[in-house]
Enzyme design. Structure first.
Site, PDB file in Angstrom:
ATOM      1  CE  LYS A 109      -0.808  -0.043   5.036  1.00 42.98           C
ATOM      2  NZ  LYS A 109      -0.272   1.082   5.742  1.00 42.98           N
TER       3      LYS A 109
ATOM      4  CB  THR B  40       8.815  -0.836   9.262  1.00 47.00           C
ATOM      5  OG1 THR B  40       7.395  -0.957   9.205  1.00 47.00           O
ATOM      6  CG2 THR B  40       9.213  -0.058  10.486  1.00 47.00           C
ATOM      7  CB  CYS B  41      13.394  -2.710   7.624  1.00 50.03           C
ATOM      8  SG  CYS B  41      15.164  -2.900   7.769  1.00 50.03           S
TER       9      CYS B  41
ATOM     10  N   GLY C  64      -4.507  -4.279   0.187  1.00 51.26           N
ATOM     11  CA  GLY C  64      -5.049  -5.615  -0.049  1.00 51.26           C
ATOM     12  C   GLY C  64      -5.877  -6.136   1.114  1.00 51.26           C
TER      13      GLY C  64
ATOM     14  N   GLY D  98      10.165   5.421  27.065  1.00 49.76           N
ATOM     15  CA  GLY D  98      10.532   4.065  26.656  1.00 49.76           C
ATOM     16  C   GLY D  98      12.033   3.938  26.479  1.00 49.76           C
TER      17      GLY D  98
ATOM     18  CB  SER E 232      10.400   4.670  21.651  1.00 50.63           C
ATOM     19  OG  SER E 232      11.061   4.990  22.840  1.00 50.63           O
ATOM     20  CB  ILE E 233       5.633   2.716  24.624  1.00 50.22           C
ATOM     21  CG1 ILE E 233       4.521   3.268  23.707  1.00 50.22           C
ATOM     22  CG2 ILE E 233       6.151   3.819  25.523  1.00 50.22           C
ATOM     23  CD1 ILE E 233       3.246   3.628  24.438  1.00 50.22           C
TER      24      ILE E 233
ATOM     25  NE  ARG F 102       7.187  -1.065  14.782  1.00 44.43           N
ATOM     26  CZ  ARG F 102       7.029  -0.060  13.921  1.00 44.43           C
ATOM     27  NH1 ARG F 102       7.260   1.185  14.295  1.00 44.43           N
ATOM     28  NH2 ARG F 102       6.632  -0.281  12.696  1.00 44.43           N
TER      29      ARG F 102
ATOM     30  CG  HIS G  40      47.356  -9.152  17.011  1.00 42.64           C
ATOM     31  ND1 HIS G  40      46.732  -8.634  18.123  1.00 42.64           N
ATOM     32  CD2 HIS G  40      48.515  -8.445  16.863  1.00 42.64           C
ATOM     33  CE1 HIS G  40      47.482  -7.676  18.653  1.00 42.64           C
ATOM     34  NE2 HIS G  40      48.565  -7.532  17.887  1.00 42.64           N
TER      35      HIS G  40
HETATM   36  P1  FAD Z   1       7.152  -4.123   7.668  1.00 37.04           P
HETATM   37  O1  FAD Z   1       8.543  -3.778   7.344  1.00 37.04           O
HETATM   38  O2  FAD Z   1       6.418  -3.280   8.648  1.00 37.04           O
HETATM   39  O3  FAD Z   1       6.360  -4.187   6.313  1.00 37.04           O
HETATM   40  C1  FAD Z   1       4.981  -4.350   6.224  1.00 37.04           C
HETATM   41  C2  FAD Z   1       4.516  -3.744   4.931  1.00 37.04           C
HETATM   42  O4  FAD Z   1       3.174  -4.118   4.701  1.00 37.04           O
HETATM   43  C3  FAD Z   1       4.542  -2.219   4.935  1.00 37.04           C
HETATM   44  O5  FAD Z   1       5.294  -1.762   3.833  1.00 37.04           O
HETATM   45  C4  FAD Z   1       3.073  -1.817   4.839  1.00 37.04           C
HETATM   46  O6  FAD Z   1       2.897  -0.643   4.102  1.00 37.04           O
HETATM   47  C5  FAD Z   1       2.485  -3.027   4.126  1.00 37.04           C
HETATM   48  N1  FAD Z   1       1.066  -3.263   4.370  1.00 37.04           N
HETATM   49  C6  FAD Z   1       0.436  -3.379   5.561  1.00 37.04           C
HETATM   50  N2  FAD Z   1      -0.877  -3.658   5.385  1.00 37.04           N
HETATM   51  C7  FAD Z   1      -1.084  -3.729   4.053  1.00 37.04           C
HETATM   52  C8  FAD Z   1      -2.225  -3.995   3.248  1.00 37.04           C
HETATM   53  N3  FAD Z   1      -3.395  -4.296   3.793  1.00 37.04           N
HETATM   54  N4  FAD Z   1      -2.083  -3.970   1.915  1.00 37.04           N
HETATM   55  C9  FAD Z   1      -0.884  -3.683   1.360  1.00 37.04           C
HETATM   56  N5  FAD Z   1       0.216  -3.433   2.071  1.00 37.04           N
HETATM   57  C10 FAD Z   1       0.125  -3.466   3.399  1.00 37.04           C
HETATM   58  N6  FAD Z   1      15.057  -4.347  12.792  1.00 37.04           N
HETATM   59  C11 FAD Z   1      16.305  -4.816  12.654  1.00 37.04           C
HETATM   60  O7  FAD Z   1      16.493  -6.002  12.394  1.00 37.04           O
HETATM   61  N7  FAD Z   1      17.390  -3.985  12.787  1.00 37.04           N
HETATM   62  C12 FAD Z   1      17.260  -2.679  13.086  1.00 37.04           C
HETATM   63  O8  FAD Z   1      18.238  -1.955  13.199  1.00 37.04           O
HETATM   64  C13 FAD Z   1      15.950  -2.161  13.257  1.00 37.04           C
HETATM   65  N8  FAD Z   1      15.758  -0.863  13.549  1.00 37.04           N
HETATM   66  C14 FAD Z   1      14.499  -0.381  13.683  1.00 37.04           C
HETATM   67  C15 FAD Z   1      14.327   0.954  13.999  1.00 37.04           C
HETATM   68  C16 FAD Z   1      13.066   1.482  14.128  1.00 37.04           C
HETATM   69  C17 FAD Z   1      12.895   2.945  14.471  1.00 37.04           C
HETATM   70  C18 FAD Z   1      11.935   0.648  13.906  1.00 37.04           C
HETATM   71  C19 FAD Z   1      10.550   1.211  14.007  1.00 37.04           C
HETATM   72  C20 FAD Z   1      12.091  -0.689  13.597  1.00 37.04           C
HETATM   73  C21 FAD Z   1      13.375  -1.219  13.496  1.00 37.04           C
HETATM   74  N9  FAD Z   1      13.590  -2.567  13.208  1.00 37.04           N
HETATM   75  C22 FAD Z   1      14.855  -3.047  13.090  1.00 37.04           C
HETATM   76  C23 FAD Z   1      12.460  -3.508  13.050  1.00 37.04           C
HETATM   77  C24 FAD Z   1      12.184  -3.788  11.580  1.00 37.04           C
HETATM   78  O9  FAD Z   1      11.953  -2.581  10.909  1.00 37.04           O
HETATM   79  C25 FAD Z   1      10.991  -4.711  11.450  1.00 37.04           C
HETATM   80  O10 FAD Z   1      11.188  -5.851  12.243  1.00 37.04           O
HETATM   81  C26 FAD Z   1      10.780  -5.148  10.008  1.00 37.04           C
HETATM   82  O11 FAD Z   1      10.546  -4.036   9.199  1.00 37.04           O
HETATM   83  C27 FAD Z   1       9.606  -6.124   9.923  1.00 37.04           C
HETATM   84  O12 FAD Z   1       9.372  -6.467   8.592  1.00 37.04           O
HETATM   85  P2  FAD Z   1       7.927  -6.907   8.088  1.00 37.04           P
HETATM   86  O13 FAD Z   1       8.118  -7.274   6.652  1.00 37.04           O
HETATM   87  O14 FAD Z   1       7.351  -7.895   9.003  1.00 37.04           O
HETATM   88  O15 FAD Z   1       7.010  -5.622   8.235  1.00 37.04           O
END
Ligand code: FAD
Length: 469
Positions: free
Chosen positions: A35, A41-42, A114, A188, A273-274, A276, A448
């Site tokens: 979407k 997020t990452c 979706g 947090g 930051s509490i 997700r 080393h």
């Molecule tokens: P996401 O990356 O959240 O992706 C989900 C996707 O689904 C999104 O693009 C969203 O738009 C899409 N979506 C949702 N619903 C729908 C729908 N109905 N239709 C179409 N699309 C949809 N992890 C690490 O390993 N190392 C780090 O250094 C790290 N740093 C972080 C820092 C911050 C500030 C944050 C918030 C998170 C961090 N993370 C880190 C965590 C990491 O970002 C997540 O664990 C990772 O992005 C999870 O991947 P995912 O594919 O499950 O979900």
């Protein structure tokens, strides 16, 4: 017209797009529905942009220390506009890379929202995906043999506190600020809170952390939490633990003020930051038998939901909400869909990191967890100040703590705080993966001078044979 696929992936974050690539490698006809932007997020609001900002803060701190290395740098200051520009360049480069990989894998990408439909004219089983297209064109109907839900998570809000993106922020809004505030209260003290605190204080912002629990980084080993507390306090961060916050005492009219018992804390901005929350709403779960427990989609060891042809991976299933975990779950799910018998993921051995200054990284059990699991433990620490390359680099803060089972000498946990901890941890994670003993890790000859010598020394310490300390 309905389009048929072997796999449709809902959500194009790290979990979703990596699953799509593996599906295409396995010859499955694959579509991904996103979407917002591929990378999730990452790439756009997590790992990558925060690390780009942290790197700028690190360069600023290093530049101020340049004279210690005999390098004269005058008038060091932060140009935050450039900091943000660099962050965007890094993100854009990787975003282009993900888009290219989708094309290369001949993966169909649908830009839209979706939802899962129940049994319909398209299929007697739930799982048809209806996509409300972002460009306003007619809804697409995708009829897959299998679905992977990878809809990720979003920041948790505090009831009664409105996130306005002006004074009250979550990490999402804070990533796009144009100007650094002079002072910030962070609610947090987990991974995200500590990373922001470290970055902001290094950018000369006055920082206060309010943590509900009795220590920072509550999932890390206690020795690591204590060292992080010491390090942040030394750099001027105000830290309050055991804080029972009443959101109604937060006032954001002029400055943000928070009432803490008898004390009033005030700052220009407040960052929440509490934790997700999983994105499970409005995606059609109610049209299926899929179960949700404690807010997360329930899955079995192969990431199948109660509907065996609908899988779920990544942040939406909870557990370790990390990008590398999401991508490995995605690969596992796809290999299972393709008829393979993928190896189980051993979550306990997966490395996790905090990209603060100093960095933190760990794998396996904390000392307390090892004891709770019935191990008779032996734990040894080894400091970076006894490692030649750390002294060369001028980065001697921190240590490694290695925990082994006293009977077998197998290593059960490794915890690092210090320079390049997030890179050093992979050796330890491989050790745990291969069930290595402290003797084996100590016998391995480490380069080393290298920071990696700290792992070898700590393993030798378990054997009572450390050399340099
Ligand atoms: P996401 O990356 O959240 O992706 C989900 C996707 O689904 C999104 O693009 C969203 O738009 C899409 N979506 C949702 N619903 C729908 C729908 N109905 N239709 C179409 N699309 C949809 N992890 C690490 O390993 N190392 C780090 O250094 C790290 N740093 C972080 C820092 C911050 C500030 C944050 C918030 C998170 C961090 N993370 C880190 C965590 C990491 O970002 C997540 O664990 C990772 O992005 C999870 O991947 P995912 O594919 O499950 O979900």
């Amino acid at each position: 017209m309905a389009k048929e696929y072997d796999v449709v992936i809902l959500g194009g974050g790290t979990g979703g797009y990596v699953a799509a690539i593996r599906a295409s490698q396995l010859g499955l006809k694959t579509a991904i529905v996103e979407k917002n932007k591929l990378g999730g997020t990452c790439l756009h609001a997590g790992c990558i942009p925060t690390k780009a900002l942290l790197r700028s803060a690190e360069v600023y701190v290093q530049s101020k220390k340049a004279i210690d290395f005999g390098v004269e740098v005058n008038d060091v200051s932060v140009n935050f506009e450039r900091v943000q520009q660099r962050k965007s360049i890094v993100v854009d480069q990787l975003y282009k890379g993900v888009q290219h990989l989708m094309k290369k894998g001949q993966i169909d990408v649908y830009n839209g929202f979706g939802r899962i439909l129940g049994p319909s004219i398209f299929s007697p089983m739930p799982g048809t995906i209806s996509v409300e297209m972002n460009d306003g064109t007619e809804n697409e109907m995708l009829v897959p043999k299998n679905v992977i839900l990878a809809t990720g998570s979003r920041p948790r809000h505090l009831e009664g506190l409105k996130v306005d993106g002006e004074k009250i922020f979550t990490s999402d809004e804070f990533l796009t600020i144009e100007k650094l505030p002079k002072s910030v209260i962070i609610i947090g003290g987990g991974v995200i809170g500590v990373e922001w605190a470290s970055m902001l204080v290094d950018f000369d912002v006055e920082v206060t952390i309010l943590e509900l629990g009795d220590r920072l980084l509550p999932t890390e080993d206690e020795a690591i939490s204590a060292e992080m507390l010491k390090s942040l306090k030394k750099r001027g961060v105000n830290i309050h633990v055991n804080v029972q916050l009443d959101p109604s005492t937060i006032d954001a009219q002029d400055h943000v003020t928070v009432q803490l018992n008898d004390e009033k804390i005030s700052a220009e901005a407040l960052l929440l930051s509490i934790g997700r929350v999983a994105n499970t709403e409005n995606i059609g779960i109610e049209n299926t038998e899929i179960e949700i427990k404690n807010g997360f989609i329930s899955v079995n060891d192969n990431f199948q939901t109660k509907e065996s042809h609908i899988y779920a991976i990544g942040d939406v299933i909870g557990g370790m909400q990390l990008a590398h975990v999401a991508s490995h779950e995605g690969i596992h799910a796809v290999e299972h869909i393709a008829g393979g018998n993928p190896a189980q993921i051993h979550y306990a051995n997966i490395a996790r990191g905090v990209y603060s200054n100093p960095e933190v990284a760990s794998t396996g059990l904390t000392e307390q967890q090892a004891k709770n699991n019935g191990y008779k433990t032996i734990a040894k620490t080894f400091p970076f100040k006894a490692i030649g390359k750390a002294i060369v680099y001028g980065e001697t803060e921190g240590f490694v703590k290695v925990i082994a089972d006293e009977e077998s000498n197998d290593i059960v946990g490794v915890h690092l705080i210090g320079p390049h901890a997030t890179d050093l941890i992979s050796e330890a994670a491989l050790g745990l993966f291969l069930n290595a003993s402290s003797w084996e890790v100590g016998q391995m000859v480490h380069l080393h001078p290298s920071l990696s010598e700290i792992i070898g020394e700590a393993a030798l310490a378990i054997e009572g044979k450390a050399i340099h300390f």
